[in-house]
Design a protein around this motif. Sequence first.
Motif, PDB file in Angstrom:
ATOM      1  N   LYS A 176       7.315 -43.746 -38.094  1.00  0.00           N
ATOM      2  CA  LYS A 176       8.715 -44.141 -37.927  1.00  0.00           C
ATOM      3  C   LYS A 176       9.642 -42.943 -38.106  1.00  0.00           C
ATOM      4  O   LYS A 176      10.541 -42.714 -37.300  1.00  0.00           O
ATOM      5  N   LYS A 177       9.400 -42.167 -39.168  1.00  0.00           N
ATOM      6  CA  LYS A 177      10.250 -40.998 -39.401  1.00  0.00           C
ATOM      7  C   LYS A 177      10.121 -39.978 -38.268  1.00  0.00           C
ATOM      8  O   LYS A 177      11.096 -39.341 -37.879  1.00  0.00           O
ATOM      9  N   GLY A 178       8.908 -39.823 -37.752  1.00  0.00           N
ATOM     10  CA  GLY A 178       8.704 -38.902 -36.638  1.00  0.00           C
ATOM     11  C   GLY A 178       9.412 -39.362 -35.378  1.00  0.00           C
ATOM     12  O   GLY A 178      10.052 -38.566 -34.682  1.00  0.00           O
ATOM     13  N   LEU A 179       9.309 -40.655 -35.082  1.00  0.00           N
ATOM     14  CA  LEU A 179       9.994 -41.194 -33.910  1.00  0.00           C
ATOM     15  C   LEU A 179      11.508 -41.111 -34.069  1.00  0.00           C
ATOM     16  O   LEU A 179      12.229 -40.821 -33.110  1.00  0.00           O
ATOM     17  N   ASP A 180      11.997 -41.360 -35.288  1.00  0.00           N
ATOM     18  CA  ASP A 180      13.436 -41.201 -35.545  1.00  0.00           C
ATOM     19  C   ASP A 180      13.868 -39.757 -35.326  1.00  0.00           C
ATOM     20  O   ASP A 180      14.956 -39.486 -34.823  1.00  0.00           O
ATOM     21  N   LYS A 181      12.986 -38.824 -35.700  1.00  0.00           N
ATOM     22  CA  LYS A 181      13.309 -37.400 -35.594  1.00  0.00           C
ATOM     23  C   LYS A 181      13.417 -36.950 -34.133  1.00  0.00           C
ATOM     24  O   LYS A 181      14.210 -36.072 -33.815  1.00  0.00           O
ATOM     25  N   ILE A 182      12.614 -37.538 -33.249  1.00  0.00           N
ATOM     26  CA  ILE A 182      12.677 -37.114 -31.846  1.00  0.00           C
ATOM     27  C   ILE A 182      13.779 -37.828 -31.075  1.00  0.00           C
ATOM     28  O   ILE A 182      13.999 -37.524 -29.908  1.00  0.00           O
ATOM     29  N   ASN A 183      14.490 -38.723 -31.744  1.00  0.00           N
ATOM     30  CA  ASN A 183      15.664 -39.340 -31.148  1.00  0.00           C
ATOM     31  C   ASN A 183      16.621 -38.222 -30.748  1.00  0.00           C
ATOM     32  O   ASN A 183      16.814 -37.264 -31.472  1.00  0.00           O
ATOM     33  N   GLU A 184      17.229 -38.344 -29.595  1.00  0.00           N
ATOM     34  CA  GLU A 184      18.088 -37.255 -29.107  1.00  0.00           C
ATOM     35  C   GLU A 184      19.284 -36.967 -29.995  1.00  0.00           C
ATOM     36  O   GLU A 184      19.879 -35.905 -29.904  1.00  0.00           O
ATOM     37  N   ASP A 185      19.641 -37.887 -30.893  1.00  0.00           N
ATOM     38  CA  ASP A 185      20.760 -37.650 -31.809  1.00  0.00           C
ATOM     39  C   ASP A 185      20.324 -36.990 -33.119  1.00  0.00           C
ATOM     40  O   ASP A 185      21.164 -36.639 -33.938  1.00  0.00           O
ATOM     41  N   ALA A 186      19.021 -36.854 -33.331  1.00  0.00           N
ATOM     42  CA  ALA A 186      18.522 -36.296 -34.588  1.00  0.00           C
ATOM     43  C   ALA A 186      18.810 -34.807 -34.669  1.00  0.00           C
ATOM     44  O   ALA A 186      18.861 -34.100 -33.669  1.00  0.00           O
ATOM     45  N   GLU A 187      18.986 -34.333 -35.897  1.00  0.00           N
ATOM     46  CA  GLU A 187      19.213 -32.911 -36.124  1.00  0.00           C
ATOM     47  C   GLU A 187      17.876 -32.233 -36.431  1.00  0.00           C
ATOM     48  O   GLU A 187      17.106 -32.700 -37.253  1.00  0.00           O
ATOM     49  N   TRP A 188      17.611 -31.116 -35.773  1.00  0.00           N
ATOM     50  CA  TRP A 188      16.358 -30.386 -35.945  1.00  0.00           C
ATOM     51  C   TRP A 188      16.580 -29.164 -36.826  1.00  0.00           C
ATOM     52  O   TRP A 188      17.591 -28.476 -36.714  1.00  0.00           O
TER      53      TRP A 188
END
Length: 82
Positions: free
Chosen positions: A49-61
């Motif tokens: 879940k955290k990984g999928l949330d991270k690849i969301n286009e709004d996530a900060e890398w």
Amino acid sequence: MLKQVKAISTVSGGTILGVYYAQHANLGTPFHTIYHDFVHWLSSTDLVKKGLDKINEDAEWDHPYKRTNLINAFAELYNSSL
């Protein structure tokens, strides 16, 4: 016996545990504490879940130059939480 270990060889996901162990053993943390803390982290963290949330286009890398994919998302999650 673990105090006599000079090197650890790991592969793939085992590297995460190997680095976690080496880092904490170097600080003098007893093995049973390292083991229980790592198991607790694994069982209480929904990495997918955290990984999928991270690849969301709004996530900060942390490293915006890296490609947006699940492998890089996991790498950033391991780095920030372990």
